[in-house]
Scaffold this active site. Structure first.
Site, PDB file in Angstrom:
ATOM      1  N   CYS A  78      20.872   2.817   7.470  1.00  0.00           N
ATOM      2  CA  CYS A  78      20.211   3.463   8.613  1.00  0.00           C
ATOM      3  C   CYS A  78      21.188   3.690   9.763  1.00  0.00           C
ATOM      4  CB  CYS A  78      19.068   2.601   9.146  1.00  0.00           C
ATOM      5  SG  CYS A  78      17.970   1.968   7.897  1.00  0.00           S
ATOM      6  N   ASP A  79      22.016   2.699  10.066  1.00  0.00           N
ATOM      7  CA  ASP A  79      22.744   2.712  11.329  1.00  0.00           C
ATOM      8  C   ASP A  79      24.264   2.837  11.219  1.00  0.00           C
ATOM      9  OD1 ASP A  79      20.327   2.445  12.637  1.00  0.00           O
ATOM     10  OD2 ASP A  79      20.387   0.258  12.627  1.00  0.00           O
ATOM     11  N   CYS A 106      20.280  -2.860   8.928  1.00  0.00           N
ATOM     12  CA  CYS A 106      20.259  -1.803   7.915  1.00  0.00           C
ATOM     13  C   CYS A 106      21.488  -0.909   8.027  1.00  0.00           C
ATOM     14  CB  CYS A 106      18.969  -0.994   8.062  1.00  0.00           C
ATOM     15  SG  CYS A 106      18.858   0.383   6.910  1.00  0.00           S
TER      16      CYS A 106
HETATM   17  C1  LIG Z   1      15.642  -1.467  13.256  1.00  0.00           C
HETATM   18  C2  LIG Z   1      15.369  -0.664  12.003  1.00  0.00           C
HETATM   19  C3  LIG Z   1      15.901   0.617  11.912  1.00  0.00           C
HETATM   20  C4  LIG Z   1      15.649   1.387  10.767  1.00  0.00           C
HETATM   21  N1  LIG Z   1      16.161   2.648  10.710  1.00  0.00           N
HETATM   22  C5  LIG Z   1      15.866   3.435   9.635  1.00  0.00           C
HETATM   23  C6  LIG Z   1      16.357   4.766   9.559  1.00  0.00           C
HETATM   24  O1  LIG Z   1      17.069   5.245  10.455  1.00  0.00           O
HETATM   25  N2  LIG Z   1      16.019   5.505   8.467  1.00  0.00           N
HETATM   26  C7  LIG Z   1      15.248   4.993   7.439  1.00  0.00           C
HETATM   27  O2  LIG Z   1      14.957   5.716   6.480  1.00  0.00           O
HETATM   28  N3  LIG Z   1      14.800   3.717   7.477  1.00  0.00           N
HETATM   29  C8  LIG Z   1      15.084   2.933   8.541  1.00  0.00           C
HETATM   30  N4  LIG Z   1      14.645   1.635   8.577  1.00  0.00           N
HETATM   31  C9  LIG Z   1      13.888   1.120   7.416  1.00  0.00           C
HETATM   32  C10 LIG Z   1      12.438   1.618   7.497  1.00  0.00           C
HETATM   33  O3  LIG Z   1      11.923   1.333   8.767  1.00  0.00           O
HETATM   34  C11 LIG Z   1      11.591   0.957   6.413  1.00  0.00           C
HETATM   35  O4  LIG Z   1      12.165   1.218   5.149  1.00  0.00           O
HETATM   36  C12 LIG Z   1      10.171   1.513   6.437  1.00  0.00           C
HETATM   37  O5  LIG Z   1       9.578   1.359   7.708  1.00  0.00           O
HETATM   38  C13 LIG Z   1       9.288   0.831   5.389  1.00  0.00           C
HETATM   39  O6  LIG Z   1       8.018   1.362   5.505  1.00  0.00           O
HETATM   40  P1  LIG Z   1       6.722   0.613   4.997  1.00  0.00           P
HETATM   41  O7  LIG Z   1       5.602   1.539   5.267  1.00  0.00           O
HETATM   42  O8  LIG Z   1       6.925   0.129   3.615  1.00  0.00           O
HETATM   43  O9  LIG Z   1       6.596  -0.709   5.883  1.00  0.00           O
HETATM   44  P2  LIG Z   1       6.757  -1.050   7.420  1.00  0.00           P
HETATM   45  O10 LIG Z   1       7.326   0.055   8.216  1.00  0.00           O
HETATM   46  O11 LIG Z   1       7.443  -2.359   7.435  1.00  0.00           O
HETATM   47  O12 LIG Z   1       5.235  -1.249   7.896  1.00  0.00           O
HETATM   48  C14 LIG Z   1       4.490  -2.340   7.453  1.00  0.00           C
HETATM   49  C15 LIG Z   1       3.103  -2.246   8.057  1.00  0.00           C
HETATM   50  O13 LIG Z   1       2.285  -3.266   7.481  1.00  0.00           O
HETATM   51  C16 LIG Z   1       1.556  -3.905   8.487  1.00  0.00           C
HETATM   52  N5  LIG Z   1       1.208  -5.269   8.032  1.00  0.00           N
HETATM   53  C17 LIG Z   1       2.038  -6.288   7.676  1.00  0.00           C
HETATM   54  N6  LIG Z   1       1.313  -7.375   7.313  1.00  0.00           N
HETATM   55  C18 LIG Z   1       0.015  -7.020   7.441  1.00  0.00           C
HETATM   56  C19 LIG Z   1      -1.225  -7.696   7.219  1.00  0.00           C
HETATM   57  N7  LIG Z   1      -1.297  -8.961   6.808  1.00  0.00           N
HETATM   58  N8  LIG Z   1      -2.376  -7.021   7.474  1.00  0.00           N
HETATM   59  C20 LIG Z   1      -2.354  -5.743   7.888  1.00  0.00           C
HETATM   60  N9  LIG Z   1      -1.214  -5.042   8.098  1.00  0.00           N
HETATM   61  C21 LIG Z   1      -0.054  -5.684   7.881  1.00  0.00           C
HETATM   62  C22 LIG Z   1       2.449  -3.852   9.724  1.00  0.00           C
HETATM   63  O14 LIG Z   1       1.674  -3.961  10.904  1.00  0.00           O
HETATM   64  C23 LIG Z   1       3.048  -2.456   9.555  1.00  0.00           C
HETATM   65  O15 LIG Z   1       2.191  -1.499  10.136  1.00  0.00           O
HETATM   66  C24 LIG Z   1      14.873   0.847   9.695  1.00  0.00           C
HETATM   67  C25 LIG Z   1      14.353  -0.447   9.801  1.00  0.00           C
HETATM   68  C26 LIG Z   1      14.592  -1.202  10.935  1.00  0.00           C
HETATM   69  C27 LIG Z   1      14.022  -2.587  11.047  1.00  0.00           C
END
Ligand SMILES: Cc1cc2nc3c(=O)[nH]c(=O)nc-3n(C[C@H](O)[C@H](O)[C@H](O)COP(=O)(O)OP(=O)(O)OC[C@H]3O[C@@H](n4cnc5c(N)ncnc54)[C@H](O)[C@@H]3O)c2cc1C
Length: 314
Positions: free
Chosen positions: A135-136, A132
């Protein structure tokens, strides 16, 4: 039976949980395979509003969870393996728990970044390997960076990273790029970007101080080469976590859930989607949290309308 079940505990699911719990709807939240979501795999988060000094990803997610629990959200371990969204109440099958029924469902299962699957990659995420740039990128001021990929997002990330990096090397396993002409032209016009095409990534080379470079095979000569750099950005796309839905909600061709513009409504009334699982464009913690709030409000209104309709039909 539950009024609402939230699938996923990233910023989207937990924000929805905070709102629904404060609306007295006692949401049940299913944690899934990655409790706390993607931010639990990173260290410093510097762009989530409200934390002027930054905050560790796992700590931010722990705080969100505690906030949801404080207002009555309940959590269960396990992940959803199957759903039946053909009639209400909806049925969800949860690994380790069995069948659960709910009048409404919020899908916030995120999108997982694709990795190359080479040695040194996963173990150095957050220590020089990233998926990302938004992000980084800021952490790589004055450093040399490699971007791996040949599509539009790789071109976009490479261009963006030149704001910080001294040099960006674009590595792709073929000579031809998949990216659109306009994105390629923009990248080619950028003097800070150099090209290492027709190279297959073999290993991220790192020591205890961090990433040192990327070992690649030159597909023309068959020789191995080391491209030195302090950062490797893998930009080969994301996989939205929608497989368990088995085609019961409308998706785009890449598998992202389609929502009605300006809302979180999916193709099935009573099922809402928020966060990265429906976001092909922004994929940030704050945008996920924002759509989590929208999903909770849409869900509240849906339940209210369903209750009204039941009262008038009696
Ligand atoms: C290494 C890294 C660094 C990042 N740094 C930043 C940053 O500095 N700033 C920023 O704004 N964004 C950052 N991001 C991006 C950010 O993390 C994502 O945009 C954000 O987490 C998305 O949130 P979400 O709730 O949509 O999904 P996610 O955070 O992906 O969460 C998905 C959830 O769904 C659950 N899940 C998946 N499949 C199933 C299933 N079948 N049944 C039940 N549960 C399930 C998982 O367990 C998880 O809890 C980063 C991402 C990564 C990978």
């Amino acid at each position: 039976m539950r009024k609402t079940i939230i699938i996923g505990t990233g910023p989207a699911g937990l924000t929805a949980a905070i709102y629904l719990a404060r609306a007295n709807l006692n949401p049940l939240v299913i944690e899934g395979p990655e409790p706390g979501g993607q931010l639990t795999t990173t260290t410093e988060v510097e762009n989530f509003p409200g934390f002027p000094e930054g905050i560790l990803g796992p700590e931010l997610m722990d705080n969100m969870r505690k906030q949801a629990e404080r207002f009555g959200a309940e959590f269960i371990r396990g992940w959803v393996t199957k759903v039946d969204l053909s009639k209400r109440p909806f049925t969800l099958t949860v690994e380790g728990t069995g069948e659960l029924k709910a009048e409404s469902v919020i899908v916030s299962t995120g999108a997982s970044a694709k990795y190359l699957g080479i040695p040194g990659e996963k173990e150095n995420v957050g220590r020089g390997v990233s998926t990302c740039a938004t992000c980084d990128g800021f952490f790589y001021r004055g450093k040399k960076i490699i971007v791996v990929g040949g599509g539009d997002s790789a071109m976009e990330e490479a261009n963006f990273l030149t704001r910080f990096a001294s040099e960006v090397v674009l590595v792709h396993r073929r000579n031809e790029l998949r990216a659109s002409k306009i994105m390629q032209d923009r990248a080619r016009a950028n003097e800070k970007i150099s090209w290492s095409l027709n190279r297959t990534p073999l290993e991220v080379v790192a020591d205890e101080t961090g990433v040192k470079g990327l070992k690649v095979r030159n597909n023309e000569t068959g020789q191995e080469e080391l491209i030195e750099a302090q950062g490797v950005f893998v930009a080969i796309g994301h996989t939205p976590n929608t497989k368990f839905l088995d085609g019961q909600l409308e998706t785009d061709e890449a598998g992202y859930l389609v929502v009605k513009p300006g809302s979180t409504e999916t193709s099935v009334p009573g099922v809402f989607a928020c966060g990265d699982v429906q976001d092909t464009k922004y994929r940030q913690a704050i945008s996920a949290a924002g759509t989590g709030c929208m999903a909770a409000l849409d869900c509240e209104r849906f339940l209210e309308a369903a209750e009204q309709a039941a009262v008038t039909s009696r």
